[in-house]
Design an enzyme around this catalytic site. Sequence first.
Site, PDB file in Angstrom:
ATOM      1  N   CYS A   2      52.828-120.777 -41.179  1.00 52.52           N
ATOM      2  CA  CYS A   2      53.532-122.064 -41.116  1.00 52.52           C
ATOM      3  C   CYS A   2      54.990-121.889 -40.704  1.00 52.52           C
ATOM      4  O   CYS A   2      55.613-120.866 -40.970  1.00 52.52           O
ATOM      5  CB  CYS A   2      53.509-122.732 -42.479  1.00 52.52           C
ATOM      6  SG  CYS A   2      51.866-122.962 -43.123  1.00 52.52           S
ATOM      7  N   ARG A  27      54.213-117.968 -34.193  1.00 54.63           N
ATOM      8  CA  ARG A  27      53.817-117.524 -35.527  1.00 54.63           C
ATOM      9  C   ARG A  27      52.361-117.827 -35.836  1.00 54.63           C
ATOM     10  O   ARG A  27      51.810-117.304 -36.791  1.00 54.63           O
ATOM     11  CB  ARG A  27      54.703-118.198 -36.580  1.00 54.63           C
ATOM     12  CG  ARG A  27      56.161-117.753 -36.501  1.00 54.63           C
ATOM     13  CD  ARG A  27      57.039-118.698 -37.267  1.00 54.63           C
ATOM     14  NE  ARG A  27      56.767-118.680 -38.692  1.00 54.63           N
ATOM     15  CZ  ARG A  27      57.490-118.004 -39.577  1.00 54.63           C
ATOM     16  NH1 ARG A  27      58.524-117.304 -39.179  1.00 54.63           N
ATOM     17  NH2 ARG A  27      57.190-118.041 -40.848  1.00 54.63           N
ATOM     18  N   TRP A  75      49.537-123.593 -40.775  1.00 58.17           N
ATOM     19  CA  TRP A  75      48.439-122.627 -40.646  1.00 58.17           C
ATOM     20  C   TRP A  75      47.621-122.813 -41.920  1.00 58.17           C
ATOM     21  O   TRP A  75      48.079-122.486 -43.015  1.00 58.17           O
ATOM     22  CB  TRP A  75      49.023-121.220 -40.554  1.00 58.17           C
ATOM     23  CG  TRP A  75      48.051-120.142 -40.234  1.00 58.17           C
ATOM     24  CD1 TRP A  75      47.561-119.802 -39.002  1.00 58.17           C
ATOM     25  CD2 TRP A  75      47.456-119.217 -41.164  1.00 58.17           C
ATOM     26  NE1 TRP A  75      46.705-118.734 -39.106  1.00 58.17           N
ATOM     27  CE2 TRP A  75      46.616-118.362 -40.412  1.00 58.17           C
ATOM     28  CE3 TRP A  75      47.538-119.036 -42.542  1.00 58.17           C
ATOM     29  CZ2 TRP A  75      45.878-117.335 -41.002  1.00 58.17           C
ATOM     30  CZ3 TRP A  75      46.791-118.008 -43.123  1.00 58.17           C
ATOM     31  CH2 TRP A  75      45.982-117.175 -42.357  1.00 58.17           C
ATOM     32  N   ASN A 100      56.229-124.155 -46.745  1.00 52.35           N
ATOM     33  CA  ASN A 100      55.550-122.892 -46.410  1.00 52.35           C
ATOM     34  C   ASN A 100      55.252-122.173 -47.718  1.00 52.35           C
ATOM     35  O   ASN A 100      56.077-122.210 -48.638  1.00 52.35           O
ATOM     36  CB  ASN A 100      56.454-121.972 -45.589  1.00 52.35           C
ATOM     37  CG  ASN A 100      56.612-122.448 -44.162  1.00 52.35           C
ATOM     38  OD1 ASN A 100      56.056-123.473 -43.774  1.00 52.35           O
ATOM     39  ND2 ASN A 100      57.380-121.699 -43.384  1.00 52.35           N
ATOM     40  N   GLY A 101      54.130-121.479 -47.761  1.00 54.30           N
ATOM     41  CA  GLY A 101      53.788-120.747 -48.977  1.00 54.30           C
ATOM     42  C   GLY A 101      52.606-121.403 -49.671  1.00 54.30           C
ATOM     43  O   GLY A 101      51.917-122.250 -49.095  1.00 54.30           O
ATOM     44  N   GLU A 483      44.862 -98.211 -34.405  1.00 52.96           N
ATOM     45  CA  GLU A 483      45.704 -99.254 -33.827  1.00 52.96           C
ATOM     46  C   GLU A 483      45.058 -99.809 -32.543  1.00 52.96           C
ATOM     47  O   GLU A 483      45.079-101.023 -32.309  1.00 52.96           O
ATOM     48  CB  GLU A 483      47.107 -98.684 -33.567  1.00 52.96           C
ATOM     49  CG  GLU A 483      48.067 -99.595 -32.839  1.00 52.96           C
ATOM     50  CD  GLU A 483      48.340-100.932 -33.537  1.00 52.96           C
ATOM     51  OE1 GLU A 483      47.908-101.126 -34.689  1.00 52.96           O
ATOM     52  OE2 GLU A 483      48.953-101.799 -32.896  1.00 52.96           O
ATOM     53  N   LYS A 487      44.017-103.712 -31.964  1.00 55.01           N
ATOM     54  CA  LYS A 487      44.480-104.524 -30.830  1.00 55.01           C
ATOM     55  C   LYS A 487      43.284-105.169 -30.132  1.00 55.01           C
ATOM     56  O   LYS A 487      43.317-106.344 -29.792  1.00 55.01           O
ATOM     57  CB  LYS A 487      45.249-103.688 -29.787  1.00 55.01           C
ATOM     58  CG  LYS A 487      46.619-103.216 -30.165  1.00 55.01           C
ATOM     59  CD  LYS A 487      47.685-104.284 -30.136  1.00 55.01           C
ATOM     60  CE  LYS A 487      47.864-104.923 -31.471  1.00 55.01           C
ATOM     61  NZ  LYS A 487      48.661-104.296 -32.468  1.00 55.01           N
ATOM     62  N   GLU A 490      41.744-107.977 -32.266  1.00 55.41           N
ATOM     63  CA  GLU A 490      42.652-109.126 -32.412  1.00 55.41           C
ATOM     64  C   GLU A 490      42.639-110.054 -31.206  1.00 55.41           C
ATOM     65  O   GLU A 490      42.606-111.263 -31.355  1.00 55.41           O
ATOM     66  CB  GLU A 490      44.093-108.613 -32.515  1.00 55.41           C
ATOM     67  CG  GLU A 490      44.591-108.336 -33.864  1.00 55.41           C
ATOM     68  CD  GLU A 490      46.047-107.914 -33.786  1.00 55.41           C
ATOM     69  OE1 GLU A 490      46.869-108.631 -34.344  1.00 55.41           O
ATOM     70  OE2 GLU A 490      46.364-106.877 -33.173  1.00 55.41           O
ATOM     71  N   HIS A 506      28.889 -88.161 -39.897  1.00 54.83           N
ATOM     72  CA  HIS A 506      28.656 -88.622 -41.276  1.00 54.83           C
ATOM     73  C   HIS A 506      28.234 -90.087 -41.310  1.00 54.83           C
ATOM     74  O   HIS A 506      28.362 -90.745 -42.337  1.00 54.83           O
ATOM     75  CB  HIS A 506      29.918 -88.387 -42.115  1.00 54.83           C
ATOM     76  CG  HIS A 506      30.290 -86.946 -42.173  1.00 54.83           C
ATOM     77  ND1 HIS A 506      29.564 -86.015 -42.873  1.00 54.83           N
ATOM     78  CD2 HIS A 506      31.287 -86.253 -41.560  1.00 54.83           C
ATOM     79  CE1 HIS A 506      30.101 -84.820 -42.715  1.00 54.83           C
ATOM     80  NE2 HIS A 506      31.142 -84.937 -41.919  1.00 54.83           N
ATOM     81  N   LYS A 605      51.696-114.766 -36.843  1.00 52.52           N
ATOM     82  CA  LYS A 605      52.630-113.676 -36.558  1.00 52.52           C
ATOM     83  C   LYS A 605      53.266-113.124 -37.824  1.00 52.52           C
ATOM     84  O   LYS A 605      53.353-111.926 -38.004  1.00 52.52           O
ATOM     85  CB  LYS A 605      53.706-114.186 -35.594  1.00 52.52           C
ATOM     86  CG  LYS A 605      54.712-113.135 -35.173  1.00 52.52           C
ATOM     87  CD  LYS A 605      54.057-112.066 -34.320  1.00 52.52           C
ATOM     88  CE  LYS A 605      55.006-110.931 -33.962  1.00 52.52           C
ATOM     89  NZ  LYS A 605      54.249-109.755 -33.503  1.00 52.52           N
TER      90      LYS A 605
HETATM   91  C1  F6R Z   1      48.696-106.725 -35.562  1.00 61.00           C
HETATM   92  C2  F6R Z   1      49.774-107.285 -36.314  1.00 61.00           C
HETATM   93  C3  F6R Z   1      49.642-107.360 -37.785  1.00 61.00           C
HETATM   94  C4  F6R Z   1      50.986-107.030 -38.448  1.00 61.00           C
HETATM   95  C5  F6R Z   1      50.889-107.254 -39.964  1.00 61.00           C
HETATM   96  C6  F6R Z   1      52.167-106.861 -40.664  1.00 61.00           C
HETATM   97  O1  F6R Z   1      48.956-106.726 -34.197  1.00 61.00           O
HETATM   98  O2  F6R Z   1      50.759-107.711 -35.769  1.00 61.00           O
HETATM   99  O3  F6R Z   1      48.634-106.527 -38.253  1.00 61.00           O
HETATM  100  O4  F6R Z   1      51.316-105.708 -38.149  1.00 61.00           O
HETATM  101  O5  F6R Z   1      50.614-108.590 -40.225  1.00 61.00           O
HETATM  102  O6  F6R Z   1      53.239-107.592 -40.175  1.00 61.00           O
HETATM  103  P1  F6R Z   1      54.718-107.071 -40.319  1.00 61.00           P
HETATM  104  O7  F6R Z   1      54.846-105.860 -39.473  1.00 61.00           O
HETATM  105  O8  F6R Z   1      55.563-108.214 -39.817  1.00 61.00           O
HETATM  106  O9  F6R Z   1      54.937-106.785 -41.763  1.00 61.00           O
END
Ligand code: F6R
Length: 610
Positions: A2, A27, A75, A100-101, A483, A487, A490, A506, A605
Amino acid sequence: MCGIVGAIAERNVVEILLEGLKRLEYRGYDSAGVALLDGEGNLTRTRRTGKVKELADALHTHPSKGNIGIAHTRWATHGGVTEANAHPHFSSDRIAVVHNGIIENYQRLRSELAAKGYGFDSDTDTESIAHQVHYELDQGADLLQAVHNAVKKFEGAYGTVIIDKNDPERMIVARSGSPLVIGFGIGENFIASDQMALLPVTRRFMYLEEGDVAEVTRTNVTVYDQDGQIVQRDIVESDIEHDAGDKAGYRHYMLKEIHEQPTVVRNCLQGRLGEHGISPNIFGQDADSILDNIKHVQIVACGTSYHSGMTAKYWLEQYANVSCNVEIASEFRYRKSFVHPNSLLVTISQSGETADTLAALRLAKSLGYSSSLTICNVPGSSLVRESDLAFMTLAGAEIGVASTKAFTTQLTGFLMLTLALGKHNGMSETDHKAIVDGLHSLPSKLEETLSLTQGIKDLAEEFADKHHSLFLGRGDQYPIAMEGALKLKEISYIHAEAYASGELKHGPLALIDDEMPVIVVAPNNELLEKLKSNVEEVRARGGIMYVFADKEAHFQSDNTMRVINVPHCSAAIAPIIYTLPLQLLSYYVAIIKGTDVDQPRNLAKSVTVE
Ligand code: F6R
């Protein structure tokens, strides 16, 4: 997640609010809304599901105006994605609230308020804030006191802005657990959950602290701490570029951010890495004397940032002779963990506002850690303000939801932390020199690696019809495989899993067939021969492999394996270099699949709720 924007001015604030919401789109959200209070005391509200553009179209079709306004991108957490659940929420067409929250005790509050005669139009927790404030006003409090009284009843997290139709000269804001920043204009003031929203109107910001309640008028801001005492909070000048939100000609923010990596890594190193090593105290004032006593590092983070922590564990133990644990923040905060003597708690975060990571830091303060360090990208964020030491990654605003440049700058920071801790723990001259030289070569190696783009675009074609994939790596490339898998899932929505390749036999080998592409990261290091054996295990079972390899690793393309040669680089920086092709692969697969690359479905985000 949000987003909040609020404004109080002489002028009509509609466009300020809409621009602010657009700048918060990155976000992640699913609906948006605005409430406006004009000089004649009319309180109006417009809400839409979908994009901010739909809201803007509605506001332009039926023009609304107001000198005070609050706006929100939602959100969904409590209640589905509907207009009725979108913010702002009203109480009796008098009080308007954005939030927010999560108000965790909202069900109890709803029952209490319903018993007092309040009706609910939404399924949200937020509507209880509006009614609770209204109730306090009915008991004789003024708006400021009503908010002070109301927040005492809330459990959970809130960043909230409240306006009252009968009190048109001020907005009241309150923060606990969800960040809020006040922006100072000339004869007008603003509020937002993220300074990005306000950059077109001001560069002077004040961050509220936990428990703060503030009264914001056109010309004045008064902040009260959680005990109701007036407090002064610093006003800081932001140096974030105004146009940080531009795509600079790239099709997506994510692609722009991938291509920015050589530059931002260079920025991250500048002034911190000299010819023969790192400069003193790059982790903050007195950092060197604090790090001098550290014998153990506990890293806590989420998502991509967790993967950078996992990579750092390999480096800290191998090169710096310091033991290291890495844990996902949401796990760490809810279990009893062992605190080693002389431990440094390291949080990693792009946003600096991730709820679980922040909670982990706060918990750690009561557990006896020697000190805390955050490796973070957002100046003034909660993690930066609440940690003893801070290392800013200097990646610049990261707008794409999928983290790219934040990750590679975090890793760059960790290599420097390895040097700093290694200095006090007997790091060998050879390792020290290898890391320093590797870091010096890093920006140009990253540039060279970006030239793989065309080959990766071609390769992406072969993925677009796949539903599952496997990523393999060994040693410090295992977190890079993780990672890469994150990606891909996502942004392309292809199921991807990563394994340390020694784990294949395994269990995961059972999955191998020609519908399961296997992506292998294979620099030329001491684990190469082991990795080659794992590759043969896949080949023997009819798997199709895509191998990102050092030329000197001597992999050959054939009908079961496609080899993409990655520029040769030193072992220390290889995890950073091998990250890039995996980012590019996910990006181009997502392009072929036509997904929303910068705002993938269901994701946000900055994850400010747990
Ligand atoms: C993946 C991604 C998320 C963030 C996670 C932590 O591409 O962006 O997995 O890495 O939500 O966010 P931060 O780094 O802002 O604490």
